[in-house]
Design a protein around this motif. Sequence first.
Motif, PDB file in Angstrom:
ATOM      1  N   ALA A  82      38.452  45.498  36.229  1.00 48.20           N
ATOM      2  CA  ALA A  82      39.160  44.435  35.483  1.00 48.20           C
ATOM      3  C   ALA A  82      41.141  44.305  34.760  1.00 48.20           C
ATOM      4  O   ALA A  82      41.383  43.371  34.247  1.00 48.20           O
ATOM      5  N   THR A  83      41.376  45.440  34.064  1.00 52.18           N
ATOM      6  CA  THR A  83      42.052  45.244  33.368  1.00 52.18           C
ATOM      7  C   THR A  83      42.954  45.657  34.322  1.00 52.18           C
ATOM      8  O   THR A  83      44.603  44.882  33.937  1.00 52.18           O
ATOM      9  N   VAL A  84      43.226  46.549  35.666  1.00 49.82           N
ATOM     10  CA  VAL A  84      44.602  45.865  36.371  1.00 49.82           C
ATOM     11  C   VAL A  84      44.898  44.893  36.952  1.00 49.82           C
ATOM     12  O   VAL A  84      45.770  44.243  36.519  1.00 49.82           O
ATOM     13  N   GLY A  85      43.474  43.717  37.059  1.00 44.90           N
ATOM     14  CA  GLY A  85      43.604  42.268  37.512  1.00 44.90           C
ATOM     15  C   GLY A  85      43.911  41.713  36.072  1.00 44.90           C
ATOM     16  O   GLY A  85      45.018  40.280  36.361  1.00 44.90           O
ATOM     17  N   GLU A 111      26.262  43.778  29.745  1.00 42.50           N
ATOM     18  CA  GLU A 111      27.592  44.342  29.686  1.00 42.50           C
ATOM     19  C   GLU A 111      28.435  44.432  30.844  1.00 42.50           C
ATOM     20  O   GLU A 111      29.562  43.918  31.092  1.00 42.50           O
ATOM     21  N   LEU A 112      27.376  45.079  31.556  1.00 45.74           N
ATOM     22  CA  LEU A 112      28.103  44.587  32.983  1.00 45.74           C
ATOM     23  C   LEU A 112      27.918  43.443  33.139  1.00 45.74           C
ATOM     24  O   LEU A 112      29.129  43.011  33.943  1.00 45.74           O
ATOM     25  N   ALA A 113      27.341  42.355  33.033  1.00 47.43           N
ATOM     26  CA  ALA A 113      27.415  41.360  33.595  1.00 47.43           C
ATOM     27  C   ALA A 113      28.693  40.844  32.982  1.00 47.43           C
ATOM     28  O   ALA A 113      29.829  39.756  33.708  1.00 47.43           O
ATOM     29  N   VAL A 114      29.383  40.396  31.366  1.00 47.35           N
ATOM     30  CA  VAL A 114      30.451  40.427  31.212  1.00 47.35           C
ATOM     31  C   VAL A 114      31.450  41.355  32.201  1.00 47.35           C
ATOM     32  O   VAL A 114      32.867  40.093  32.292  1.00 47.35           O
ATOM     33  N   LEU A 115      31.721  42.079  31.509  1.00 47.77           N
ATOM     34  CA  LEU A 115      32.246  42.630  32.805  1.00 47.77           C
ATOM     35  C   LEU A 115      32.838  42.050  33.902  1.00 47.77           C
ATOM     36  O   LEU A 115      33.502  41.578  35.148  1.00 47.77           O
ATOM     37  N   GLY A 116      31.657  41.828  34.643  1.00 49.01           N
ATOM     38  CA  GLY A 116      31.671  41.065  36.078  1.00 49.01           C
ATOM     39  C   GLY A 116      32.399  40.166  35.897  1.00 49.01           C
ATOM     40  O   GLY A 116      33.078  39.180  37.271  1.00 49.01           O
ATOM     41  N   GLN A 117      32.133  39.054  35.011  1.00 43.45           N
ATOM     42  CA  GLN A 117      32.794  37.796  34.797  1.00 43.45           C
ATOM     43  C   GLN A 117      34.297  38.354  34.461  1.00 43.45           C
ATOM     44  O   GLN A 117      34.598  37.263  35.406  1.00 43.45           O
ATOM     45  N   LEU A 118      34.542  38.936  34.139  1.00 37.75           N
ATOM     46  CA  LEU A 118      36.277  39.081  33.463  1.00 37.75           C
ATOM     47  C   LEU A 118      36.729  39.445  35.295  1.00 37.75           C
ATOM     48  O   LEU A 118      38.299  38.682  35.595  1.00 37.75           O
ATOM     49  N   ILE A 119      35.983  40.316  35.874  1.00 36.92           N
ATOM     50  CA  ILE A 119      36.737  41.096  37.008  1.00 36.92           C
ATOM     51  C   ILE A 119      36.671  39.201  38.302  1.00 36.92           C
ATOM     52  O   ILE A 119      37.157  38.877  39.419  1.00 36.92           O
ATOM     53  N   ARG A 120      35.341  38.244  38.257  1.00 33.24           N
ATOM     54  CA  ARG A 120      35.724  37.036  39.021  1.00 33.24           C
ATOM     55  C   ARG A 120      36.588  36.326  39.076  1.00 33.24           C
ATOM     56  O   ARG A 120      37.374  35.378  39.400  1.00 33.24           O
ATOM     57  N   PRO A 164      50.615  34.026  38.401  1.00 30.97           N
ATOM     58  CA  PRO A 164      49.654  34.636  38.980  1.00 30.97           C
ATOM     59  C   PRO A 164      49.724  35.297  39.902  1.00 30.97           C
ATOM     60  O   PRO A 164      50.620  35.247  40.844  1.00 30.97           O
ATOM     61  N   ARG A 165      49.731  37.109  39.888  1.00 27.86           N
ATOM     62  CA  ARG A 165      49.736  37.653  40.842  1.00 27.86           C
ATOM     63  C   ARG A 165      48.653  38.067  41.631  1.00 27.86           C
ATOM     64  O   ARG A 165      47.393  38.434  40.371  1.00 27.86           O
ATOM     65  N   PRO A 166      48.147  38.002  42.607  1.00 27.99           N
ATOM     66  CA  PRO A 166      46.752  38.708  43.215  1.00 27.99           C
ATOM     67  C   PRO A 166      46.972  40.332  42.718  1.00 27.99           C
ATOM     68  O   PRO A 166      47.624  40.909  43.035  1.00 27.99           O
ATOM     69  N   ALA A 167      45.408  40.570  42.450  1.00 27.51           N
ATOM     70  CA  ALA A 167      45.448  41.876  42.237  1.00 27.51           C
ATOM     71  C   ALA A 167      44.167  42.244  43.181  1.00 27.51           C
ATOM     72  O   ALA A 167      43.137  42.750  42.382  1.00 27.51           O
ATOM     73  N   PRO A 168      44.367  43.048  43.976  1.00 21.46           N
ATOM     74  CA  PRO A 168      43.175  43.141  45.176  1.00 21.46           C
ATOM     75  C   PRO A 168      42.432  44.476  45.102  1.00 21.46           C
ATOM     76  O   PRO A 168      41.386  44.581  45.110  1.00 21.46           O
ATOM     77  N   ILE A 169      43.224  45.185  44.323  1.00 18.97           N
ATOM     78  CA  ILE A 169      42.636  46.737  44.019  1.00 18.97           C
ATOM     79  C   ILE A 169      42.415  46.375  42.959  1.00 18.97           C
ATOM     80  O   ILE A 169      40.988  47.303  42.678  1.00 18.97           O
ATOM     81  N   GLY A 170      42.441  45.182  41.873  1.00 20.57           N
ATOM     82  CA  GLY A 170      41.328  45.383  40.785  1.00 20.57           C
ATOM     83  C   GLY A 170      40.480  44.891  40.544  1.00 20.57           C
ATOM     84  O   GLY A 170      39.277  45.711  40.627  1.00 20.57           O
ATOM     85  N   VAL A 171      40.152  44.004  41.642  1.00 21.99           N
ATOM     86  CA  VAL A 171      38.794  43.240  42.672  1.00 21.99           C
ATOM     87  C   VAL A 171      38.139  44.454  42.969  1.00 21.99           C
ATOM     88  O   VAL A 171      37.073  44.141  42.832  1.00 21.99           O
ATOM     89  N   PHE A 172      38.543  44.995  43.776  1.00 20.09           N
ATOM     90  CA  PHE A 172      38.095  46.019  44.909  1.00 20.09           C
ATOM     91  C   PHE A 172      37.333  47.226  44.121  1.00 20.09           C
ATOM     92  O   PHE A 172      35.976  46.646  44.158  1.00 20.09           O
ATOM     93  N   LEU A 173      38.247  47.836  42.875  1.00 23.92           N
ATOM     94  CA  LEU A 173      38.000  48.893  42.117  1.00 23.92           C
ATOM     95  C   LEU A 173      36.989  48.231  41.321  1.00 23.92           C
ATOM     96  O   LEU A 173      35.723  48.604  40.727  1.00 23.92           O
TER      97      LEU A 173
END
Length: 226
Positions: A87-90, A204-213, A21-30
Amino acid sequence: MANLALTSRSLPVRGVVIPTPRPAPIGVFLGVVGLVLAALLMGGLNLVAYDRMNPMNTTMSDYVFVPGAGWMFPAALLAMCAAGVGATVGLAARGLLRGLLPKLSLGLALAGLLLAAVFPTDLGDVSLTLSAQIHRYAAGVVFFCVPITAVLVARRMGRRRALYVGATVASVLLALFLTCHLGPMPDALGEMSGLLQRLLFVAELAVLGQLIRVVSQPRLDYALAA
């Protein structure tokens, strides 16, 4: 052995190579910025238009016709799309989008958000123009694909219960919302269609939030079908 749970530091099993696993700070931030903006814009639009449109029985798409604030609706969808891109990037950096189906479902969700933002609906319940038809079906694709993506990602993880719960809640709300437009149910739930759609949007927003988490977690457990 049906499932074998491995940590991200485990050795390969049966010739399967686990990507580091690689860190994806840009994905998390976006993702975080997109989610916050989407929630603020859509929440603010509901407050601004409260005296013009009844949130219990009007669709959110009609908010685009609110004078002086209609721009907030497509802006909220674009912000949600940005969160999906994050979320896609991360998820890709974490190796959780391997295979065609996760990429396809998430890609369709992003395309649906973009199309729904660009093509406005018609005012009222009847969709007559091509723009309104594109908007309606694009929104439907988003509502279906976001929970599907969550399930597909959860299958690749060891700790998956939260994603399954989020996807289940979104799916149940989607089913209830669809019943407002099918068969005899409009008479029973028609006056609640607007509320159900807004709850579905929040889910739907909550599910996206879970993916970002998932992307933001320092360590992950992977589940491989043996």
